[in-house]
Write an enzyme that holds these catalytic residues in place. Structure first.
Site, PDB file in Angstrom:
ATOM      1  N   HIS A   1       9.324   8.251   6.998  1.00  0.00           N
ATOM      2  CA  HIS A   1      10.082   8.234   5.748  1.00  0.00           C
ATOM      3  C   HIS A   1      10.073   9.625   5.128  1.00  0.00           C
ATOM      4  CE1 HIS A   1       6.142   8.250   3.902  1.00  0.00           C
ATOM      5  NE2 HIS A   1       5.839   7.122   4.514  1.00  0.00           N
TER       6      HIS A   1
HETATM    7  P1  TYD Z   1       3.313   3.605   3.282  1.00  0.00           P
HETATM    8  O1  TYD Z   1       3.417   4.829   2.441  1.00  0.00           O
HETATM    9  O2  TYD Z   1       4.604   2.948   3.684  1.00  0.00           O
HETATM   10  O3  TYD Z   1       2.455   3.901   4.583  1.00  0.00           O
HETATM   11  P2  TYD Z   1       2.801   4.845   5.820  1.00  0.00           P
HETATM   12  O4  TYD Z   1       3.837   5.797   5.370  1.00  0.00           O
HETATM   13  O5  TYD Z   1       1.521   5.520   6.175  1.00  0.00           O
HETATM   14  O6  TYD Z   1       3.262   4.003   6.938  1.00  0.00           O
HETATM   15  O7  TYD Z   1       2.382   2.561   2.516  1.00  0.00           O
HETATM   16  C1  TYD Z   1       1.930   1.358   3.143  1.00  0.00           C
HETATM   17  C2  TYD Z   1       1.754   0.315   2.056  1.00  0.00           C
HETATM   18  O8  TYD Z   1       0.773   0.735   1.118  1.00  0.00           O
HETATM   19  C3  TYD Z   1       3.018   0.030   1.275  1.00  0.00           C
HETATM   20  O9  TYD Z   1       3.117  -1.375   1.099  1.00  0.00           O
HETATM   21  C4  TYD Z   1       2.800   0.669  -0.064  1.00  0.00           C
HETATM   22  C5  TYD Z   1       1.298   0.721  -0.209  1.00  0.00           C
HETATM   23  N1  TYD Z   1       0.848   1.916  -0.931  1.00  0.00           N
HETATM   24  C6  TYD Z   1       0.394   1.800  -2.235  1.00  0.00           C
HETATM   25  O10 TYD Z   1       0.369   0.706  -2.823  1.00  0.00           O
HETATM   26  N2  TYD Z   1      -0.046   2.922  -2.893  1.00  0.00           N
HETATM   27  C7  TYD Z   1      -0.045   4.137  -2.296  1.00  0.00           C
HETATM   28  O11 TYD Z   1      -0.454   5.146  -2.928  1.00  0.00           O
HETATM   29  C8  TYD Z   1       0.450   4.259  -0.950  1.00  0.00           C
HETATM   30  C9  TYD Z   1       0.502   5.589  -0.260  1.00  0.00           C
HETATM   31  C10 TYD Z   1       0.880   3.116  -0.307  1.00  0.00           C
END
Ligand code: TYD
Length: 138
Positions: free
Chosen positions: A53
């Site tokens: 992303h």
């Molecule tokens: P995401 O940023 O999509 O993970 P990655 O990019 O590593 O695959 O986040 C995964 C999940 O965690 C998503 O449901 C949102 C949650 N999240 C939070 O609640 N707070 C945060 O600070 C972060 C980074 C993620």
């Protein structure tokens, strides 16, 4: 100019000590943004990929506090891969850069300091949406 030129590896302070080394960073002094949130990624099973992303606003710095992993960045034109494996080296990623993280070693720990609080609407999760936005701006 490629936005990847704004990405940079930041050498963090390293206090060498025979009792064990210490590193740190501070908003403004070492980072080009104010920290509003920190999070970390750990226990990543072998072969897994995180990220995939871009953020509209969020800037961040990523440090491999333990182990190693690769961060693959794409600005819609160019792609660049960084291997992080030092706890005194941080990768600064500005907003609007597509990224994913891969090749996590066993017990690796990715520490992230971000400029924004968590906001789902700041995410661009579709590469086509990201590319169209980049193209509209240029
Ligand atoms: P995401 O940023 O999509 O993970 P990655 O990019 O590593 O695959 O986040 C995964 C999940 O965690 C998503 O449901 C949102 C949650 N999240 C939070 O609640 N707070 C945060 O600070 C972060 C980074 C993620």
């Amino acid at each position: 100019m490629s936005s990847l030129n704004k990405v940079k590896l930041i050498s963090l302070p390293k206090i060498l000590d025979e009792r064990g080394n210490l590193s740190f960073f501070e908003s403004r002094n070492h980072l080009p943004f104010e920290i509003n949130r920190v999070y970390w990624i750990y226990d990543v099973p072998g072969g897994e990929i995180r990220g995939g992303h871009a953020f509209k606003q969020q800037e961040e710095i990523i440090v491999a506090l333990s182990g190693s992993f690769d961060i693959v960045l794409n600005d819609g034109m160019d792609e660049k891969k960084f291997t992080l494996n030092r706890s005194y080296s941080g990768l600064y990623i500005p907003a609007m850069i597509w990224r994913h993280m891969e090749n996590f070693s066993t017990n690796s720990l990715a520490f992230v300091a971000a400029s924004t609080m968590y906001d789902d609407s700041d995410y661009m999760r579709l590469f086509d949406e990201y590319k169209n936005t980049i193209n509209d701006r240029s």
